[in-house]
Motif scaffolding. Structure first.
Motif, PDB file in Angstrom:
ATOM      1  N   GLY A  81      39.834  82.774  63.745  1.00 50.74           N
ATOM      2  CA  GLY A  81      38.962  83.586  64.584  1.00 50.74           C
ATOM      3  C   GLY A  81      38.655  84.934  63.961  1.00 50.74           C
ATOM      4  N   ALA A  82      39.680  85.572  63.377  1.00 51.06           N
ATOM      5  CA  ALA A  82      39.471  86.882  62.755  1.00 51.06           C
ATOM      6  C   ALA A  82      38.522  86.767  61.570  1.00 51.06           C
ATOM      7  CB  ALA A  82      40.808  87.470  62.310  1.00 51.06           C
ATOM      8  N   ALA A 111      49.507  82.967  52.626  1.00 50.33           N
ATOM      9  CA  ALA A 111      48.955  83.110  51.281  1.00 50.33           C
ATOM     10  C   ALA A 111      47.480  83.479  51.334  1.00 50.33           C
ATOM     11  CB  ALA A 111      49.150  81.813  50.499  1.00 50.33           C
ATOM     12  N   ARG A 112      46.765  82.947  52.335  1.00 46.80           N
ATOM     13  CA  ARG A 112      45.336  83.231  52.495  1.00 46.80           C
ATOM     14  C   ARG A 112      45.031  83.411  53.984  1.00 46.80           C
ATOM     15  NH1 ARG A 112      46.226  79.432  48.960  1.00 46.80           N
ATOM     16  NH2 ARG A 112      46.192  77.842  50.583  1.00 46.80           N
ATOM     17  N   THR A 113      44.263  84.430  54.285  1.00 45.51           N
ATOM     18  CA  THR A 113      43.854  84.654  55.674  1.00 45.51           C
ATOM     19  C   THR A 113      42.351  84.481  55.864  1.00 45.51           C
ATOM     20  OG1 THR A 113      43.577  87.028  55.304  1.00 45.51           O
ATOM     21  CG2 THR A 113      45.743  86.284  56.110  1.00 45.51           C
ATOM     22  N   GLY A 114      41.573  84.694  54.808  1.00 45.55           N
ATOM     23  CA  GLY A 114      40.122  84.605  54.914  1.00 45.55           C
ATOM     24  C   GLY A 114      39.460  85.934  55.246  1.00 45.55           C
ATOM     25  N   TYR A 115      40.248  86.999  55.324  1.00 48.43           N
ATOM     26  CA  TYR A 115      39.690  88.320  55.630  1.00 48.43           C
ATOM     27  C   TYR A 115      40.667  89.387  55.156  1.00 48.43           C
ATOM     28  CZ  TYR A 115      43.121  88.284  59.390  1.00 48.43           C
ATOM     29  OH  TYR A 115      44.301  88.216  60.090  1.00 48.43           O
ATOM     30  N   LEU A 118      41.883  95.629  56.421  1.00 50.24           N
ATOM     31  CA  LEU A 118      41.582  97.035  56.173  1.00 50.24           C
ATOM     32  C   LEU A 118      40.156  97.261  55.693  1.00 50.24           C
ATOM     33  CD1 LEU A 118      44.898  98.152  54.428  1.00 50.24           C
ATOM     34  CD2 LEU A 118      44.341  98.104  56.869  1.00 50.24           C
ATOM     35  N   ALA A 119      39.495  96.218  55.226  1.00 46.99           N
ATOM     36  CA  ALA A 119      38.148  96.388  54.660  1.00 46.99           C
ATOM     37  C   ALA A 119      37.064  95.656  55.430  1.00 46.99           C
ATOM     38  CB  ALA A 119      38.131  95.916  53.203  1.00 46.99           C
ATOM     39  N   ASP A 120      37.427  94.619  56.168  1.00 47.02           N
ATOM     40  CA  ASP A 120      36.413  93.740  56.762  1.00 47.02           C
ATOM     41  C   ASP A 120      36.088  94.037  58.221  1.00 47.02           C
ATOM     42  OD1 ASP A 120      36.183  92.451  54.369  1.00 47.02           O
ATOM     43  OD2 ASP A 120      37.445  90.751  54.905  1.00 47.02           O
ATOM     44  N   PHE A 121      36.694  95.086  58.791  1.00 40.02           N
ATOM     45  CA  PHE A 121      36.444  95.388  60.198  1.00 40.02           C
ATOM     46  C   PHE A 121      36.098  96.854  60.404  1.00 40.02           C
ATOM     47  CE2 PHE A 121      39.461  91.799  60.298  1.00 40.02           C
ATOM     48  CZ  PHE A 121      38.668  90.875  60.967  1.00 40.02           C
ATOM     49  N   ALA A 122      35.324  97.105  61.436  1.00 38.92           N
ATOM     50  CA  ALA A 122      35.055  98.462  61.909  1.00 38.92           C
ATOM     51  C   ALA A 122      35.912  98.670  63.153  1.00 38.92           C
ATOM     52  CB  ALA A 122      33.575  98.629  62.251  1.00 38.92           C
ATOM     53  N   PRO A 123      37.014  99.425  63.059  1.00 41.52           N
ATOM     54  CA  PRO A 123      37.865  99.645  64.230  1.00 41.52           C
ATOM     55  C   PRO A 123      37.099 100.384  65.326  1.00 41.52           C
ATOM     56  CG  PRO A 123      38.962 100.326  62.196  1.00 41.52           C
ATOM     57  CD  PRO A 123      37.515 100.116  61.866  1.00 41.52           C
TER      58      PRO A 123
END
Length: 329
Positions: A81-82, A111-115, A118-123
């Motif tokens: 989902g993230a 090992a892998r999350t897909g995102y 710290l870089a892929d979201f606008a808090p």
């Protein structure tokens, strides 16, 4: 004559220039937002993230004049989902109910999350902060944390505990409890909080740690027995229930949190509008009472403060997970 004509021409040009400079310049107006329904991606049905997302969605829908839909996706500890939100259009129409698992645990557990949290979201803001609750079904012959620990030590590896999924905050809170108490128990991950609660209520697992929001109704009806809260202080909702540290597991403490984030590069005016509306609905007596009933508080932050909070949580839990050697793959 030529001089007069030249003077007149210069004067005329100057007058035109002054007129143009003095006239108001048409400014491009921002397009109205929103113009269609929004979506919040949360964990499994019945989980704390789902319950909070649905409460917020209903009120934001009224504020925006468009429905806010909750989409449940608990797969891979929330990674799927993230990642879907991270790679969505940065237009503010797709939001994430982000939490410790997706923001701070999963990058070190998987090992892998897909995102990249710290870089892929606008808090946008933290939205919900408080203790979790350790419970057992009534059929388990214990009435305190120390009883549970003593029973587990007589049956190493025979007990099991539930979580809403691998890498979720309840899972890691339980793993830390195991280590602090010095017990061995088997993890049984479920696909979301609803499935986890059903298994716990049916006595299919020995114990679980989950948010008070999801567990309190069952504690109050006697369907679950509350043993301890994970935070540093007792919960006003269950003042008779000690903290896990008070109950004998010295040094144990865990506070859960959730928040709202959008894909990176979402326009700042859109981020500010969402933050403003969340702050408005969260400042009501209704919101304060609703959070308190689940042993939590809104805990709002500015987008900048929430971004720094996520970064600090990421660093802190990364160190804990590495030192503990916990891996999910």
């Amino acid at each position: 004559m030529n001089t007069r004509r030249r003077s007149f021409s210069l004067a005329a040009l100057a007058a035109v220039g002054l007129g143009a400079a003095g006239a108001p310049v048409a400014q491009a107006q921002p397009a109205p937002w929103p113009t269609r329904p929004l979506k919040i991606v949360a964990g499994g049905v019945g989980s704390v993230t789902d319950i909070r997302a649905r409460w917020l969605a209903e009120r934001l829908g009224s504020a925006f004049g468009h429905p806010v839909i909750v989409e449940n996706n608990a797969a891979a500890g929330g990674n799927i989902g993230a990642a879907a939100v991270a790679h969505s259009a940065p237009d503010g129409y797709t939001l994430l109910l982000i939490h410790q698992g997706t923001a701070a645990f999963n990058p070190y557990l998987f090992a892998r999350t897909g995102y990249d949290p710290l870089a892929d979201f606008a808090p946008i803001t933290r939205w919900g902060h408080g203790s979790l609750l350790l419970t057992v079904a009534p059929g388990v012959p214990v009435s305190s944390v120390s009883d549970l620990v003593a029973l587990a030590k007589t049956k190493p590896g025979a007990m099991n505990f539930a979580s809403p999924g691998v890498g979720t905050p309840p899972h890691l809170a339980s793993e830390l409890f195991k280590r602090a108490a010095g017990i061995d128990a088997v993890h049984v991950p479920y696909k979301g909080g609803g499935a986890m609660m059903a298994a716990l209520l049916a006595g299919q697992v020995t114990w679980a740690i989950e948010g008070l929001t999801a567990q309190l109704p069952h504690v109050r009806t006697g369907s679950l027995r509350a043993l301890g809260v994970t935070g540093a202080t007792r919960s006003p909702s269950l003042p008779e229930v000690p903290t896990i540290a008070e109950a004998g597991v010295g040094g144990y403490e865990f506070a859960g949190w959730t928040g709202i984030a959008a894909p990176a590069n979402t326009p700042r005016p859109v981020v500010d509008r969402i933050h403003t509306e969340i702050a408005r609905v969260s400042s009501t007596d209704e919101a304060r009472a609703w959070f308190a009933s689940g042993g939590a508080e809104p805990g709002l932050m500015t987008p900048e403060a929430f971004g720094e909070f996520i970064r600090s949580e990421n660093m802190r839990w990364g160190q804990v997970i590495r030192e503990a050697g916990i891996r999910m793959e």
